[in-house]
Design a protein around this motif. Structure first.
Motif, PDB file in Angstrom:
ATOM      1  N   ARG A  17      -9.164   5.017  11.482  1.00  0.00           N
ATOM      2  CA  ARG A  17      -9.532   4.160  10.351  1.00  0.00           C
ATOM      3  C   ARG A  17     -10.391   4.934   9.352  1.00  0.00           C
ATOM      4  NH1 ARG A  17      -8.249  -1.151  11.911  1.00  0.00           N
ATOM      5  NH2 ARG A  17      -8.410  -1.543  14.155  1.00  0.00           N
ATOM      6  N   ASP A  18     -11.347   5.696   9.860  1.00  0.00           N
ATOM      7  CA  ASP A  18     -12.229   6.458   8.982  1.00  0.00           C
ATOM      8  C   ASP A  18     -11.458   7.540   8.222  1.00  0.00           C
ATOM      9  OD1 ASP A  18     -14.350   4.946   9.835  1.00  0.00           O
ATOM     10  OD2 ASP A  18     -15.099   6.428  11.267  1.00  0.00           O
ATOM     11  N   SER A  19     -10.493   8.168   8.899  1.00  0.00           N
ATOM     12  CA  SER A  19      -9.753   9.248   8.236  1.00  0.00           C
ATOM     13  C   SER A  19      -8.893   8.705   7.105  1.00  0.00           C
ATOM     14  CB  SER A  19      -8.895   9.992   9.255  1.00  0.00           C
ATOM     15  OG  SER A  19      -7.889   9.162   9.809  1.00  0.00           O
ATOM     16  N   VAL A  20      -8.319   7.511   7.264  1.00  0.00           N
ATOM     17  CA  VAL A  20      -7.546   6.916   6.171  1.00  0.00           C
ATOM     18  C   VAL A  20      -8.459   6.570   5.006  1.00  0.00           C
ATOM     19  CG1 VAL A  20      -6.099   4.980   5.481  1.00  0.00           C
ATOM     20  CG2 VAL A  20      -5.766   6.031   7.712  1.00  0.00           C
ATOM     21  N   ALA A  21      -9.625   6.014   5.298  1.00  0.00           N
ATOM     22  CA  ALA A  21     -10.572   5.681   4.231  1.00  0.00           C
ATOM     23  C   ALA A  21     -11.007   6.933   3.471  1.00  0.00           C
ATOM     24  CB  ALA A  21     -11.782   4.961   4.822  1.00  0.00           C
TER      25      ALA A  21
END
Length: 376
Positions: A17-21
């Motif tokens: 999730r953090d990498s997509v953000a």
């Protein structure tokens, strides 16, 4: 906000999730979508390469093929996050469908080449397996097998990234058996055309006119082809359902923020009971959509094939309905501004409409669900 919830003991899902953000902060999805629409493009190759560098295009491929070796829970979380960020690259076809088919196909040099290129981003491998329907111009694709390879004649429709693809995974009937053939985009006798979709993406058609393909490019044949395609469609539907759930959740988040800021009669419209009721309905629809994705993923790990198939159909139908209805209500609650092209909420609606139709409209999924449920 509503989101899919899986056990995450090692923090992998949170990192996804953090990498997509992080990627979306550098390469905003809405800007990429508008740029593709302006140039009538089908794939943002810079964005696709960034996704490949992050390991997303080969998420489902095993490590011995260069992939991440992760599962459907990770793919669902990734796709959901891509939906939230409006990163509209064709992950369902160009990553999930292609990865699943290559993962399950018999070992061969051609399979390994395609898998390596898919993981690195050097290749864009697009599946071509759908015949033209009765409402679409074109002839069903047929194959003739001889000593030198395969000759393809006919059409394939609803092909993602038809203009940007380097290779196509073509599923075709060769009379006595089915084949999966790797066809280079520059093959003699192959032509591609595209039409703009509602979300600015392009819907492709391939026309084969006695297109010869070497025997070494046949990566699957016989009765196993149906199982290969079924598994690929199943995983792609789960990924698309998760992306739709992410779109729905983000649309609610945007609408909550807007209704808190929009002042009418001296107070935020979020304080009006009618608006609050509408938001609760939208929230519950998104929660059920996320839960349906989780159920579909969990069912795939169990032994009941019938229940697993029904769960995927239910998730695709529920998420398609939820995303389109939530986004329509979100546009309404944004007022006149929501109808302008400059506001992103309209892009979320268009993306939801396009994804809802991909691999089966909700109505078709419900009819298929009933067929599966009634089957012995």
């Amino acid at each position: 906000m509503p989101q899919t919830v899986f056990d995450d003991p090692d923090g992998t899902l949170a990192m996804l999730r953090d990498s997509v953000a992080t990627l979306a902060s550098r390469q905003p999805g809405a800007a990429s979508l508008r740029a593709k629409r302006a140039r009538s493009g089908d794939v943002d190759r810079d964005l696709w390469n960034s996704m490949a560098e992050a390991g997303w295009t080969g998420l489902l491929l095993p490590e011995d093929l260069g992939g991440a070796g992760l599962g459907l829970a990770e793919q669902a979380v990734l796709s959901e996050s891509l939906g939230r960020a409006l990163i509209s690259e064709p992950v369902g076809a160009g990553a999930v469908f292609a990865s699943t088919l290559l993962r399950d196909a018999p070992a061969s040099a051609e399979r390994d080449r395609l898998a390596a290129g898919l993981v690195s981003g050097e290749l864009f491998v697009s599946p071509a397996w759908q015949d033209p329907s009765q409402h679409v111009h074109g002839a069903p694709l047929k194959a003739a097998v001889d000593a030198d390879g395969v000759v393809l004649t006919g059409d394939r429709h609803f092909v993602d990234g038809a203009s940007s693809a380097t290779d196509f995974l073509v599923v075709v009937d060769a009379g006595s058996e089915a084949l999966v053939v790797s066809v280079p985009a520059n093959a003699s006798g192959l032509s591609a055309s595209e039409k703009a979709g509602v979300d600015g993406a392009a819907i492709g058609r391939l026309h084969f006119e006695r297109c010869r393909v070497a025997a070494s490019r046949v990566i699957g044949r016989g009765p196993s082809v149906a199982a290969l395609v079924e598994a690929a469609v199943t995983n792609a539907r789960i990924a698309i359902a998760a992306e739709l759930a992410g779109i729905a959740s983000k649309a609610i988040e945007m609408t909550i923020a807007y209704t808190k800021d929009r002042i009418q009669f001296g107070k935020p419209i979020a304080s009006f009971q009618a608006v609050q009721h509408r938001m609760v309905e939208m929230w519950s629809d998104a929660e059920f959509a996320c839960a349906s994705v989780v159920n579909a993923v969990v069912r795939q790990s169990e032994d009941d094939a019938k229940e697993a198939a029904m769960a995927v159909l239910a998730a695709k139908a529920r998420c398609g309905d939820a995303a389109t209805s939530i986004c329509r209500r979100a546009v309404h609650l944004h007022g006149a501004m929501g109808f302008t092209d400059e506001h992103d909420i309209g892009l979320y609606l268009k993306r939801a409409i396009a994804l809802s139709a991909t691999l089966g409209q909700p109505e078709a999924m419900r009819l298929e669900f009933v067929e599966v449920e009634r089957a012995a």
